[in-house]
Design a protein around this motif. Structure first.
Motif, PDB file in Angstrom:
ATOM      1  N   LYS A   1       0.826  -1.199   0.000  1.00 10.72           N
ATOM      2  CA  LYS A   1       0.000   0.000   0.000  1.00 10.72           C
ATOM      3  C   LYS A   1       0.864   1.255   0.000  1.00 10.72           C
ATOM      4  O   LYS A   1       1.799   1.391   0.786  1.00 10.72           O
ATOM      5  CB  LYS A   1      -0.912   0.008   1.224  1.00 10.72           C
ATOM      6  N   GLY A   2       0.531   2.155  -0.917  1.00 12.01           N
ATOM      7  CA  GLY A   2       1.246   3.415  -1.011  1.00 12.01           C
ATOM      8  C   GLY A   2       2.488   3.375  -1.870  1.00 12.01           C
ATOM      9  O   GLY A   2       3.053   4.431  -2.188  1.00 12.01           O
ATOM     10  N   LYS A   3       2.920   2.185  -2.282  1.00 11.37           N
ATOM     11  CA  LYS A   3       4.100   2.077  -3.131  1.00 11.37           C
ATOM     12  C   LYS A   3       3.719   2.330  -4.593  1.00 11.37           C
ATOM     13  O   LYS A   3       2.682   1.864  -5.067  1.00 11.37           O
ATOM     14  CB  LYS A   3       4.732   0.694  -3.012  1.00 11.37           C
ATOM     15  N   VAL A   4       4.556   3.059  -5.272  1.00 15.49           N
ATOM     16  CA  VAL A   4       4.369   3.313  -6.701  1.00 15.49           C
ATOM     17  C   VAL A   4       5.300   2.386  -7.466  1.00 15.49           C
ATOM     18  O   VAL A   4       6.527   2.474  -7.316  1.00 15.49           O
ATOM     19  CB  VAL A   4       4.667   4.784  -7.065  1.00 15.49           C
ATOM     20  N   ILE A   5       4.715   1.493  -8.244  1.00 10.57           N
ATOM     21  CA  ILE A   5       5.487   0.512  -9.000  1.00 10.57           C
ATOM     22  C   ILE A   5       5.291   0.767 -10.485  1.00 10.57           C
ATOM     23  O   ILE A   5       4.157   0.790 -10.974  1.00 10.57           O
ATOM     24  CB  ILE A   5       5.048  -0.935  -8.686  1.00 10.57           C
ATOM     25  N   VAL A   6       6.374   0.951 -11.197  1.00 15.47           N
ATOM     26  CA  VAL A   6       6.320   1.102 -12.653  1.00 15.47           C
ATOM     27  C   VAL A   6       6.702  -0.219 -13.290  1.00 15.47           C
ATOM     28  O   VAL A   6       7.731  -0.803 -12.957  1.00 15.47           O
ATOM     29  CB  VAL A   6       7.244   2.231 -13.138  1.00 15.47           C
ATOM     30  N   ILE A   7       5.848  -0.694 -14.179  1.00 16.51           N
ATOM     31  CA  ILE A   7       6.103  -1.917 -14.932  1.00 16.51           C
ATOM     32  C   ILE A   7       6.359  -1.525 -16.383  1.00 16.51           C
ATOM     33  O   ILE A   7       5.549  -0.837 -17.005  1.00 16.51           O
ATOM     34  CB  ILE A   7       4.910  -2.888 -14.871  1.00 16.51           C
TER      35      ILE A   7
ATOM     36  N   ALA B   1       9.878   1.621  -7.185  1.00 15.44           N
ATOM     37  CA  ALA B   1      10.609   0.565  -7.871  1.00 15.44           C
ATOM     38  C   ALA B   1      10.061   0.448  -9.285  1.00 15.44           C
ATOM     39  O   ALA B   1       8.879   0.708  -9.529  1.00 15.44           O
ATOM     40  CB  ALA B   1      10.490  -0.771  -7.153  1.00 15.44           C
ATOM     41  N   ALA B   2      10.914   0.066 -10.214  1.00 12.72           N
ATOM     42  CA  ALA B   2      10.505  -0.142 -11.601  1.00 12.72           C
ATOM     43  C   ALA B   2      11.113  -1.443 -12.105  1.00 12.72           C
ATOM     44  O   ALA B   2      12.281  -1.738 -11.841  1.00 12.72           O
ATOM     45  CB  ALA B   2      10.953   1.025 -12.481  1.00 12.72           C
ATOM     46  N   ILE B   3      10.300  -2.213 -12.823  1.00 17.71           N
ATOM     47  CA  ILE B   3      10.741  -3.494 -13.378  1.00 17.71           C
ATOM     48  C   ILE B   3      10.517  -3.469 -14.880  1.00 17.71           C
ATOM     49  O   ILE B   3       9.394  -3.242 -15.349  1.00 17.71           O
ATOM     50  CB  ILE B   3       9.963  -4.681 -12.783  1.00 17.71           C
ATOM     51  N   SER B   4      11.559  -3.702 -15.644  1.00 13.18           N
ATOM     52  CA  SER B   4      11.439  -3.860 -17.086  1.00 13.18           C
ATOM     53  C   SER B   4      11.399  -5.356 -17.388  1.00 13.18           C
ATOM     54  O   SER B   4      12.348  -6.080 -17.103  1.00 13.18           O
ATOM     55  CB  SER B   4      12.618  -3.191 -17.801  1.00 13.18           C
ATOM     56  N   VAL B   5      10.273  -5.803 -17.934  1.00 14.63           N
ATOM     57  CA  VAL B   5      10.020  -7.232 -18.131  1.00 14.63           C
ATOM     58  C   VAL B   5      10.471  -7.646 -19.523  1.00 14.63           C
ATOM     59  O   VAL B   5      10.065  -7.052 -20.523  1.00 14.63           O
ATOM     60  CB  VAL B   5       8.522  -7.551 -17.952  1.00 14.63           C
ATOM     61  N   HIS B   6      11.289  -8.706 -19.601  1.00 12.84           N
ATOM     62  CA  HIS B   6      11.833  -9.161 -20.873  1.00 12.84           C
ATOM     63  C   HIS B   6      11.989 -10.674 -20.903  1.00 12.84           C
ATOM     64  O   HIS B   6      11.901 -11.358 -19.886  1.00 12.84           O
ATOM     65  CB  HIS B   6      13.195  -8.518 -21.134  1.00 12.84           C
ATOM     66  N   ALA B   7      12.248 -11.170 -22.103  1.00 13.74           N
ATOM     67  CA  ALA B   7      12.728 -12.536 -22.318  1.00 13.74           C
ATOM     68  C   ALA B   7      13.861 -12.418 -23.326  1.00 13.74           C
ATOM     69  O   ALA B   7      13.789 -11.609 -24.252  1.00 13.74           O
ATOM     70  CB  ALA B   7      11.617 -13.444 -22.839  1.00 13.74           C
ATOM     71  N   ASP B   8      14.878 -13.219 -23.163  1.00 13.99           N
ATOM     72  CA  ASP B   8      16.099 -13.036 -23.941  1.00 13.99           C
ATOM     73  C   ASP B   8      16.036 -13.751 -25.286  1.00 13.99           C
ATOM     74  O   ASP B   8      15.202 -14.629 -25.509  1.00 13.99           O
ATOM     75  CB  ASP B   8      17.288 -13.551 -23.132  1.00 13.99           C
ATOM     76  N   GLY B   9      16.946 -13.372 -26.162  1.00 13.57           N
ATOM     77  CA  GLY B   9      17.135 -14.043 -27.443  1.00 13.57           C
ATOM     78  C   GLY B   9      18.557 -14.523 -27.560  1.00 13.57           C
ATOM     79  O   GLY B   9      19.252 -14.214 -28.524  1.00 13.57           O
ATOM     80  N   GLY B  10      19.005 -15.273 -26.581  1.00 11.10           N
ATOM     81  CA  GLY B  10      20.381 -15.741 -26.520  1.00 11.10           C
ATOM     82  C   GLY B  10      20.622 -16.978 -27.363  1.00 11.10           C
ATOM     83  O   GLY B  10      19.746 -17.426 -28.116  1.00 11.10           O
ATOM     84  N   PRO B  11      21.796 -17.570 -27.235  1.00 11.29           N
ATOM     85  CA  PRO B  11      22.107 -18.788 -27.998  1.00 11.29           C
ATOM     86  C   PRO B  11      21.181 -19.926 -27.610  1.00 11.29           C
ATOM     87  O   PRO B  11      20.868 -20.117 -26.427  1.00 11.29           O
ATOM     88  CB  PRO B  11      23.558 -19.082 -27.606  1.00 11.29           C
ATOM     89  N   ALA B  12      20.737 -20.697 -28.588  1.00  9.74           N
ATOM     90  CA  ALA B  12      19.772 -21.763 -28.325  1.00  9.74           C
ATOM     91  C   ALA B  12      20.305 -22.805 -27.350  1.00  9.74           C
ATOM     92  O   ALA B  12      19.529 -23.497 -26.681  1.00  9.74           O
ATOM     93  CB  ALA B  12      19.369 -22.432 -29.634  1.00  9.74           C
ATOM     94  N   SER B  13      21.617 -22.925 -27.262  1.00  5.44           N
ATOM     95  CA  SER B  13      22.211 -23.902 -26.344  1.00  5.44           C
ATOM     96  C   SER B  13      22.190 -23.418 -24.898  1.00  5.44           C
ATOM     97  O   SER B  13      22.408 -24.207 -23.971  1.00  5.44           O
ATOM     98  CB  SER B  13      23.658 -24.188 -26.748  1.00  5.44           C
TER      99      SER B  13
END
Length: 268
Positions: free
Chosen positions: A53-59, A150-162
């Motif tokens: 409560k009261g926290k500002v969260i940026v997504i 707090a701010a969270i940048s949500v991602h999924a990677d495109g790294g090497p398939a291995s």
């Protein structure tokens, strides 16, 4: 997170997580969204006990579904505090064609519902998955204007398939821009890392970082942020095992729940 783009294939060509900026491109000044809809699963109680409560969260849901159709916008160079970089990228995708932009939007809308249920004020950096952008500079500015806790940048990677597993990208100091937020961002990164590992079972990345932590100064979203912020690369979309998990709605719900747990721990 977004790599420098392969527009035709909607996959990253900027060398995997080691070179991408992981934020979305230049949508023409869409206002931040405080109360999005779209997550298919109703809010539920998560492992962490306590109120936000009261926290500002940026997504910050990485990329945007319309980026690939507008290279004239997302290829525009913008200042990131210690150099220049493309306004945004298309992001990556699984071999089956599930895009990072769609993934990050789904996780972010799920997360926003859970956070509001915990009493937080939620601001998103984009309103949908059909637009373009906003630029990485604007994504940082949205968090700054909101005076986010707090701010969270949500991602999924495109790294090497291995390679497989997740990692959290923490900021390095860029003089004159983000020095004040670096210590808190590292605390946030560790809290999210620990909760994500425990709640989802996803292993630490086998191909980048140390103990699932990677520090960088080439990402505009971190360089220009004055509030605590990290990027979470939730898995490698180019790895079949990770891709199967990230393509699962129930796993995406677990991701969102783990982020809530991590935020609660961060604020203790």
């Amino acid at each position: 997170m977004g790599l420098v783009l392969c527009l035709a294939a909607l996959t990253a060509c900027d060398g995997g997580s080691s070179t991408k900026d992981g934020q979305a491109g230049g949508q023409t000044a869409q206002p931040p969204m405080a109360a999005p809809s779209g997550a298919s699963t109703a809010p539920k109680e998560v492992r962490g006990t306590g109120s936000l409560k009261g926290k500002v969260i940026v997504i910050d849901p990485g990329h945007n579904g319309g980026n690939a159709k507008h290279p004239e916008i997302i290829n525009r160079q913008v200042s990131i505090g210690n150099g220049r970089k493309a306004c945004d990228t298309t992001g990556t995708a699984t071999a089956a064609g599930y895009s990072e932009a769609a993934f990050t939007w789904d996780v972010s809308t799920r997360l926003s519902k859970l956070l509001r249920a915990k009493g937080a004020k939620v601001v998103l950096t984009r309103n949908n998955n059909t637009g373009v952008g906003p630029c990485i500079t604007e994504r940082a500015a949205i968090g700054n204007r909101a005076k986010a806790d707090a701010a969270i940048s949500v991602h999924a990677d495109g790294g090497p398939a291995s390679g497989h597993g997740f990692h959290v990208i923490e900021p390095l100091t860029v003089k004159g821009h983000n020095a004040s937020m670096v210590p808190a961002s590292r605390k946030l990164g560790k809290a999210l890392r620990d909760a994500y590992r425990k709640d989802t079972g996803m292993p630490y990345s086998t191909y980048i970082g140390t103990d699932a932590l990677d520090s960088r100064d080439d990402l505009g979203g971190l360089n220009l942020s004055t509030v605590p912020k990290v990027f979470v690369e939730t898995g490698n979309m180019r790895n079949p095992g990770d891709a199967a998990k990230l393509s699962s709605a129930s796993f995406r719900q677990r991701i969102a729940e783990s982020f809530v747990t991590g935020l609660i721990e961060y604020f203790r």
